[in-house]
Design a protein around this motif. Structure first.
Motif, mmCIF file in Angstrom:
data_model
loop_
_atom_site.group_PDB
_atom_site.id
_atom_site.type_symbol
_atom_site.label_atom_id
_atom_site.label_comp_id
_atom_site.label_asym_id
_atom_site.label_seq_id
_atom_site.Cartn_x
_atom_site.Cartn_y
_atom_site.Cartn_z
ATOM 1 N N GLY A 140 0.805 -1.202 0.000
ATOM 2 C CA GLY A 140 0.000 0.000 0.000
ATOM 3 C C GLY A 140 0.837 1.250 0.000
ATOM 4 N N THR A 141 1.938 1.238 -0.749
ATOM 5 C CA THR A 141 2.827 2.395 -0.799
ATOM 6 C C THR A 141 2.076 3.620 -1.307
ATOM 7 O OG1 THR A 141 4.672 0.912 -1.293
ATOM 8 C CG2 THR A 141 5.012 3.258 -1.702
ATOM 9 N N PRO A 142 2.227 4.759 -0.652
ATOM 10 C CA PRO A 142 1.543 5.976 -1.111
ATOM 11 C C PRO A 142 1.929 6.334 -2.544
ATOM 12 C CG PRO A 142 2.411 6.288 1.087
ATOM 13 C CD PRO A 142 2.967 4.983 0.600
ATOM 14 N N VAL A 143 0.942 6.798 -3.287
ATOM 15 C CA VAL A 143 1.137 7.210 -4.674
ATOM 16 C C VAL A 143 0.699 8.658 -4.822
ATOM 17 C CG1 VAL A 143 0.421 6.846 -7.064
ATOM 18 C CG2 VAL A 143 0.836 4.876 -5.583
ATOM 19 N N GLU A 144 1.541 9.471 -5.442
ATOM 20 C CA GLU A 144 1.207 10.862 -5.720
ATOM 21 C C GLU A 144 1.292 11.091 -7.221
ATOM 22 O OE1 GLU A 144 3.930 13.260 -3.571
ATOM 23 O OE2 GLU A 144 3.274 12.572 -1.597
ATOM 24 N N GLN A 172 -3.456 12.182 -4.326
ATOM 25 C CA GLN A 172 -2.671 11.289 -3.481
ATOM 26 C C GLN A 172 -3.555 10.136 -3.063
ATOM 27 O OE1 GLN A 172 -0.781 13.202 -0.190
ATOM 28 N NE2 GLN A 172 0.141 11.335 0.612
ATOM 29 N N ALA A 173 -3.003 8.908 -3.071
ATOM 30 C CA ALA A 173 -3.783 7.730 -2.689
ATOM 31 C C ALA A 173 -2.863 6.685 -2.093
ATOM 32 C CB ALA A 173 -4.513 7.148 -3.906
ATOM 33 N N ARG A 174 -3.473 5.645 -1.509
ATOM 34 C CA ARG A 174 -2.681 4.566 -0.928
ATOM 35 C C ARG A 174 -2.892 3.255 -1.690
ATOM 36 N NH1 ARG A 174 0.094 5.509 3.487
ATOM 37 N NH2 ARG A 174 0.472 3.263 3.705
ATOM 38 N N SER A 175 -3.471 3.308 -2.840
ATOM 39 C CA SER A 175 -3.679 2.095 -3.631
ATOM 40 C C SER A 175 -3.388 2.426 -5.084
ATOM 41 C CB SER A 175 -5.119 1.618 -3.482
ATOM 42 O OG SER A 175 -6.015 2.617 -3.924
ATOM 43 N N HIS A 184 -3.760 3.709 -8.338
ATOM 44 C CA HIS A 184 -4.745 4.746 -8.615
ATOM 45 C C HIS A 184 -4.231 5.694 -9.684
ATOM 46 C CE1 HIS A 184 -8.329 7.030 -7.583
ATOM 47 N NE2 HIS A 184 -7.589 8.140 -7.590
ATOM 48 N N MET A 196 5.895 7.094 -6.174
ATOM 49 C CA MET A 196 5.431 5.957 -5.389
ATOM 50 C C MET A 196 6.569 5.585 -4.454
ATOM 51 S SD MET A 196 4.230 2.128 -6.527
ATOM 52 C CE MET A 196 5.934 1.605 -6.684
ATOM 53 N N GLY A 197 6.456 5.985 -3.206
ATOM 54 C CA GLY A 197 7.558 5.773 -2.282
ATOM 55 C C GLY A 197 8.789 6.500 -2.770
#
Length: 604
Positions: free
Chosen positions: A248-252, A268-271, A273, A281-282
């Motif tokens: 579930g690495t954060p994605v921006e 910004q999301a955690r899945s 997306h 991503m990380g």
């Protein structure tokens, strides 16, 4: 300078290769049967651009240039890799082994060894080391420092080998690649487009080996492996970020104006997306881009039409085969590749049909930037009925094509089969393949069968007819199918008018010259060629106004080997068209389409 380098190339080709100190012959381009204005500009550091514009990393090294090459005796040679040996010849990567630019210009290149060495910076030591290939035709087995690191099948697709556990940092690493390319040898039935070991008229010299760029880059352990981005006419952007590890690495995701760099959207999301586009991503950071457009179909004045951003505009472009007399599948450089598109843009075309070939990513980026729509063919199986295993492989590679290219906004349509080549007539597999393509990419149209065996699948009722068109009309010929008003009426191929010019512009291979008279029609002068073109374009205009014609594909952008029916000659030195006449005739096609576009119903 160009004259001197050309003379040097001819001299080296005529006297044979020079041996280097280690025993491997030194690279020199061979003399091709025909040159282009860019032949002498290739040099030994070809294609320096970052090869993957929609997933770019900052830490990378280009591995294009002079490699070593040696013919392998059989497919079983892969079991005995020549580790630590200097292969007998030097070769230019990327290039087709059969091309003059490769320095080999071979025939029957069924099995081959390639080798080079590369260093990995010590600063990458805590990163993954990713080895990327733009395309290798047809099967590639990759060895790094004496160990097998990866395998890939499919001559048109990029692939990545994670070499982290195989490389040494801050020192030379040996890269060895075994390539098997059967083309149409024996019982082989694989996606090859128009390649053949026995060139004749509309089928051409094959391309074997590493024909697109090779590069190495660093990425964190959990890195982005693929971006799926779609931006529609309503300003909505959806993106899926694929990662190398399940987490579930954060994605921006941020979307920028290309010129100013101003951020216009951010999420910004955690899945997995969701947009010039930057994605974090990380620890991984990549750059991409997207464009806002929607492709659909809808009823316009009682006729099913293709819609771009909800509106019907007549589609007109050439059959674009992407062959080069000096490089075959590989254009001499980016300037040469884009030159064809610039010529087409100047004449007024708004689309190209990329014919049974997949181009390097930079081609589609150029189409995006120039505003060209692309009808993208799946490389065809050659005129043999596939067995169940071969059909499954065709389906797998069709999926690879869609996944690899679906991010490019220019692509509007996928073509599955061309003129029945490799199409199973029993069971109608195009229905299942069409459904699968639309599941992978619901944002594009699908032309299931361009020409010949049309059983009703897909979005297009596509007619091929030479020389004159039969587009959405109440008449058709035995080698095509009647217009189906429940689908888009389309002229998938027509024209094909030939004009034989001087030997200075011809592929100087006697077997090819002997087949020139197989062209659909030969016009004895450029004046006659332009007159006949005007007549045929006038017929198409009339069919747009009278019937249900939504688009047309003129054969073709350039001559190719024994085909002399291009807007340009094969060497790109002679433009056959009367530019003023053609621009006017093409504009009349668009005007005729606009006259049929007064009202429309919602897309479906």
């Amino acid at each position: 300078m160009h004259i001197a380098s050309s003379l040097l190339a001819i001299l080296l080709a005529s006297i044979g290769c020079v041996s280097s100190a280690n025993g491997a012959s030194q690279y020199a381009p061979k003399q091709p049967p025909l040159t282009t204005p860019w032949t002498d500009e290739v040099g030994t550091n070809p294609w320096p651009e970052y090869p993957r514009p929609q997933l770019q990393r900052s830490e990378w090294k280009n591995l294009n240039g002079i490699w070593r090459y040696e013919n392998a005796t059989s497919l079983q040679s892969v079991q005995q890799p020549p580790f630590g040996k200097h292969l007998s010849q030097e070769v230019l990567v990327p290039s087709c082994l059969e091309s003059a630019l490769s320095g080999i210009q071979g025939q029957y290149m069924l099995n081959s060894w390639f080798s080079t060495s590369f260093t990995v910076p010590k600063s990458w030591e805590k990163q993954r080391v990713l080895l990327n290939f733009g395309a290798v035709d047809y099967e590639a087995t990759v060895f790094i420092n004496g160990r097998k690191a990866g395998f890939h099948r499919g001559g048109y697709f990029h692939f990545t080998v994670d070499g982290t556990s195989h490389v040494s940092f801050d020192r030379e690493n040996e890269l060895l690649v075994f390539v098997h390319d059967p083309t149409d040898n024996g019982d082989s039935v694989i996606p090859i487009g128009k390649q053949t070991l026995h060139p004749s008229h509309i089928f051409y010299t094959p391309c074997s080996g590493i024909w697109q760029s090779v590069w190495v880059e660093s990425a964190p352990a959990n890195h982005i492996t693929q971006l799926d981005i779609d931006a529609n006419m309503h300003g909505e952007v959806s993106a899926t970020v694929h990662s190398s590890q399940k987490s579930g690495t954060p994605v921006e995701v941020a979307v920028h104006e290309r010129n100013s760099g101003e951020v216009v959207a951010y999420h910004q999301a955690r899945s997995p997306h969701l947009y010039n586009v930057t994605v974090r991503m990380g620890a991984d950071h990549v750059r991409s881009y997207t464009g806002f457009r929607s492709i659909s179909k809808g009823m316009v004045d009682g006729v099913v039409r293709p819609l771009v951003n909800g509106e019907f505009q007549f589609l007109f472009g050439p059959l674009d085969q992407g062959y080069w007399p000096d490089g075959l599948y590989t254009a001499p450089n980016r300037e040469a590749m884009v030159y064809d598109l610039k010529v087409l843009k100047k004449l007024g075309f708004n689309m190209v049909r990329k014919h049974v070939k997949i181009e390097p990513a930079l081609f589609y980026q150029a189409c995006d930037e120039m505003g060209f729509l692309v009808i993208q063919d799946m490389p065809a199986l050659r005129q043999k009925a596939p067995n169940a295993k071969q059909q499954a492989e065709f389906s797998r590679q069709l999926e690879l094509m869609v996944k690899q290219l679906k991010n490019y906004p220019s692509i509007m349509t996928w073509v599955i089969y061309n003129e029945g080549w490799g199409q199973l007539i029993d069971g109608y597999p195009e229905f299942g393949l069409t459904k699968h393509v639309k599941e992978i990419d619901p944002t594009r149209l699908v032309d299931s069968t361009s020409g010949w065996y049309d059983h009703g699948a897909g979005d297009f009722s596509d007619n091929h007819h030479y020389a004159n068109p039969q587009c959405g009309t109440p008449f058709y010929s035995l080698d095509s199918s009647p217009y189906d008003p429940s689908r888009i009426g389309f002229q998938g191929e027509f024209g094909g008018l030939g004009s034989n010019v001087s030997i200075n512009h011809l592929w100087n291979v006697q077997e090819a010259i002997d087949t020139i008279d197989q062209t659909y029609e030969i016009d004895e002068s450029l004046a006659a060629w332009n007159y006949r073109s005007h007549i045929l374009l006038g017929e198409l205009e009339d069919q747009i106004r009278r019937f249900a014609c939504s688009g047309g594909v003129w054969t073709q952008t350039t001559d190719v080997e024994g085909e002399v029916n291009g807007l340009l000659t094969y060497d790109r030195r002679l433009l056959r068209v009367d530019e003023m006449q053609w621009r006017a005739d093409i504009m009349k096609l668009y005007d005729a389409g606009a006259a049929r576009s007064h009202t429309y119903m919602p897309a479906f």
